[in-house]
Design a protein around this motif. Structure first.
Motif, PDB file in Angstrom:
ATOM      1  N   VAL A 136       0.836  -1.198   0.000  1.00  0.00           N
ATOM      2  CA  VAL A 136       0.000   0.000   0.000  1.00  0.00           C
ATOM      3  C   VAL A 136       0.874   1.252   0.000  1.00  0.00           C
ATOM      4  O   VAL A 136       1.790   1.372   0.816  1.00  0.00           O
ATOM      5  N   SER A 137       0.595   2.174  -0.905  1.00  0.00           N
ATOM      6  CA  SER A 137       1.335   3.431  -0.967  1.00  0.00           C
ATOM      7  C   SER A 137       1.078   4.257   0.281  1.00  0.00           C
ATOM      8  O   SER A 137      -0.076   4.461   0.669  1.00  0.00           O
ATOM      9  N   LYS A 138       2.150   4.725   0.928  1.00  0.00           N
ATOM     10  CA  LYS A 138       2.002   5.529   2.135  1.00  0.00           C
ATOM     11  C   LYS A 138       1.480   6.927   1.824  1.00  0.00           C
ATOM     12  O   LYS A 138       1.007   7.627   2.710  1.00  0.00           O
ATOM     13  N   THR A 139       1.557   7.361   0.574  1.00  0.00           N
ATOM     14  CA  THR A 139       1.096   8.701   0.214  1.00  0.00           C
ATOM     15  C   THR A 139      -0.322   8.708  -0.347  1.00  0.00           C
ATOM     16  O   THR A 139      -1.122   9.576  -0.004  1.00  0.00           O
ATOM     17  N   THR A 140      -0.661   7.731  -1.189  1.00  0.00           N
ATOM     18  CA  THR A 140      -1.978   7.720  -1.820  1.00  0.00           C
ATOM     19  C   THR A 140      -2.933   6.684  -1.249  1.00  0.00           C
ATOM     20  O   THR A 140      -4.142   6.789  -1.442  1.00  0.00           O
ATOM     21  N   GLY A 141      -2.402   5.674  -0.563  1.00  0.00           N
ATOM     22  CA  GLY A 141      -3.244   4.596  -0.061  1.00  0.00           C
ATOM     23  C   GLY A 141      -3.604   3.577  -1.120  1.00  0.00           C
ATOM     24  O   GLY A 141      -4.355   2.630  -0.862  1.00  0.00           O
ATOM     25  N   ALA A 142      -3.075   3.736  -2.327  1.00  0.00           N
ATOM     26  CA  ALA A 142      -3.386   2.819  -3.425  1.00  0.00           C
ATOM     27  C   ALA A 142      -2.578   1.530  -3.296  1.00  0.00           C
ATOM     28  O   ALA A 142      -1.472   1.521  -2.739  1.00  0.00           O
ATOM     29  N   PHE A 143      -3.134   0.444  -3.848  1.00  0.00           N
ATOM     30  CA  PHE A 143      -2.469  -0.846  -3.824  1.00  0.00           C
ATOM     31  C   PHE A 143      -1.564  -0.999  -5.041  1.00  0.00           C
ATOM     32  O   PHE A 143      -1.935  -0.631  -6.159  1.00  0.00           O
TER      33      PHE A 143
END
Length: 287
Positions: A136-143
């Motif tokens: 999970v991206s720490k900046t966008t929350g995207a997988f």
């Protein structure tokens, strides 16, 4: 769950060492002839990490479960091995936390089971969440879908090795249980339309991981503590919640039982740990 805090390692098994990150001091396992043992294995949920105090605590489900089990077995000792940031791979091979005279958390557990052969009454496991959280991206929350694909293949393979080794080290009197995970990504629902899409999209991923975990645990003869069900993770029934307005029931539940909505942190709070402990206790009481 992923953190970078020192492990709070053993009660009656390993020294609790918080001053030196990731390192546990040598401490003998103490017990008399009447002692039996509960070994808790896992990530920072087993270790009781709480973001409000930024450390591991004794609100951990493993500690709460131990207190419940000890009521029926006064001589029960708790070997507390949970490690912050542990993945299925690091639990097998080591590298995240250090244990006296052991290469990994699994190795520490197996050594304890060998030392107390026939006296280990309970073993609980929670592992696999960090394998997914690393995607999970720490900046966008995207997988990161490629990362997710690798994780979903590795998790059941690694957990099968873990459970197989534990089961082989136990006896017919040892009760084993592993847990499914609640869905912390539901907390994203409060972040507008994009967050709601993330929350909805996370359901199939978490359900697939939990199905794989449940299958592996069952094949190894482990009871399955269905924490996802206890948290109502798939219930999107709309309800009104003071301070949030109308939200799905599962979102309200994850806000109530974790830090996902107040600190944007996936760890369960004290109430969440109580629910997890109760879920484990229910299956361990079964024959």
């Amino acid at each position: 769950m992923r953190t970078h805090k020192a492990p709070q390692l053993a009660a009656a098994a390993l020294a609790v060492v918080l001053a030196t990150p990731g390192v546990a001091a040598a401490c003998p396992w103490n017990g008399d002839d009447n002692s039996t043992y509960y070994i808790s294995i896992g990530d920072s949920i087993a270790a009781g990490y709480q973001p409000d105090v930024n450390r591991d605590t004794d609100v951990a489900y493993s500690d709460q479960l131990y207190a419940q089990l000890k009521q029926y077995q006064p001589g029960l000792k708790h070997i507390r091995l949970g490690c912050d940031g542990e993945t299925t791979a690091s639990l097998l091979k080591g590298g995240t936390c250090s244990y006296p005279n052991a290469q990994s958390q699994l190795d520490a557990a197996l050594k304890a089971m060998a030392q107390y052969k026939g006296k280990v009454a309970y073993v609980t496991v929670d592992i696999g969440a960090n394998d997914i959280l690393e995607c999970v991206s720490k900046t966008t929350g995207a997988f990161d879908q490629a990362c997710v694909n690798r994780a979903t293949q590795a998790i059941p393979q690694n957990v099968a090795q873990i459970t197989g080794a534990l089961r082989a080290a136990g006896t017919p009197n040892t009760k084993f249980a592993g847990m499914t995970y609640y869905n912390p990504f539901l907390g994203q629902w409060l972040n507008g339309q994009g967050g709601q899409e993330t929350a909805k999209g996370s359901v199939s991923l978490v359900n697939a991981e939990n199905a794989a975990l449940s299958q592996v645990y069952s094949r190894a003869g482990f009871k399955v503590a269905d924490v996802a069900r206890a948290f109502g993770s798939n219930d999107f029934t709309p309800i009104n919640v003071p301070g949030y307005g109308e939200v799905p029931s599962n979102v309200a539940k994850v806000c109530q039982l974790t830090w996902a909505c107040t600190k944007q942190d996936p760890h369960p709070n004290a109430s969440g740990h109580t629910v997890i402990a109760g879920t484990f206790a229910a299956v361990l009481r079964q024959g």
